[in-house]
Design an enzyme around this catalytic site. Structure first.
Site, mmCIF file in Angstrom:
data_model
loop_
_atom_site.group_PDB
_atom_site.id
_atom_site.type_symbol
_atom_site.label_atom_id
_atom_site.label_comp_id
_atom_site.label_asym_id
_atom_site.label_seq_id
_atom_site.Cartn_x
_atom_site.Cartn_y
_atom_site.Cartn_z
ATOM 1 N N CYS A 117 0.809 -1.228 0.000
ATOM 2 C CA CYS A 117 0.000 0.000 0.000
ATOM 3 C C CYS A 117 0.839 1.274 0.000
ATOM 4 O O CYS A 117 0.303 2.378 -0.023
ATOM 5 C CB CYS A 117 -0.979 -0.002 1.175
ATOM 6 S SG CYS A 117 -2.251 -1.273 0.986
ATOM 7 N N HIS B 156 -12.745 9.668 -7.753
ATOM 8 C CA HIS B 156 -11.774 9.649 -8.842
ATOM 9 C C HIS B 156 -10.627 10.635 -8.620
ATOM 10 O O HIS B 156 -10.085 11.206 -9.569
ATOM 11 C CB HIS B 156 -12.451 9.879 -10.193
ATOM 12 C CG HIS B 156 -13.200 8.667 -10.651
ATOM 13 N ND1 HIS B 156 -14.455 8.358 -10.189
ATOM 14 C CD2 HIS B 156 -12.845 7.666 -11.494
ATOM 15 C CE1 HIS B 156 -14.863 7.230 -10.738
ATOM 16 N NE2 HIS B 156 -13.891 6.775 -11.531
ATOM 17 N N GLU C 277 -13.430 -0.224 2.552
ATOM 18 C CA GLU C 277 -12.350 -0.098 1.581
ATOM 19 C C GLU C 277 -12.426 -1.253 0.580
ATOM 20 O O GLU C 277 -12.134 -1.087 -0.594
ATOM 21 C CB GLU C 277 -11.005 -0.111 2.319
ATOM 22 C CG GLU C 277 -9.830 0.201 1.438
ATOM 23 C CD GLU C 277 -8.562 0.374 2.237
ATOM 24 O OE1 GLU C 277 -8.375 1.438 2.851
ATOM 25 O OE2 GLU C 277 -7.751 -0.572 2.239
#
Length: 150
Positions: free
Chosen positions: A25, A75, A136
């Site tokens: 991550c 986005h 998530e």
């Protein structure tokens, strides 16, 4: 009069990277987030009021969450402003991409804390944010409860 909780779910796509993290991550990657927003209050009891019987119109709640969270984060690429990716962030911004720099590590835990602050300050009088749930992935989520944060 009864206190009633109502919940509306929102979805948005966001990319992020965890600065200094020791796993995958640390790289820029994305998620399809689902955010459940639960508010509570007393239903409007005035029969002359256009929203009689409602705690809050789902459309009004949608406007608040859309403006404060979805329109900002959907986005977009979310990065800690102390990231070494800052040059990349600037390049992305220059080429027309949405980049949001935050003062925290953009984990689900810190994001949900930020969302709670943004949403709770915009709710109408008499209305309170009860909880948030930020998924998530289908199997990983963070939760925030007002009662835990008194």
């Amino acid at each position: 009069m009864s206190k009633i909780r109502i919940t509306k779910q929102f979805t948005f796509e966001t990319a992020h990277a965890l600065y200094g993290y020791d796993g995958k991550c640390k790289n820029i990657h994305g998620h399809s987030y689902k955010l459940d927003v639960t508010v509570f209050g007393e239903p409007i009891n005035d029969s002359d009021h256009v929203k009689c019987g409602m705690v809050i119109d789902f459309g009004d709640l949608k406007q608040i969450v859309k403006k404060e969270v979805v329109d900002v984060w959907d986005h977009a690429i979310i990065l800690n402003r102390n990231t070494p990716h800052i040059e990349l962030a600037e390049q992305l911004k220059t080429s027309g991409n949405d980049v949001v720099l935050v003062d925290y590590q953009p984990t689900s835990e810190k994001m949900i804390e930020d969302f709670a602050e943004r949403i709770s300050t915009k709710l109408p009088d008499g209305m309170q944010l009860f909880s948030l749930k930020l998924r998530e992935t289908e199997t990983a989520f963070a939760e925030w409860f007002a009662s835990d944060n008194v």
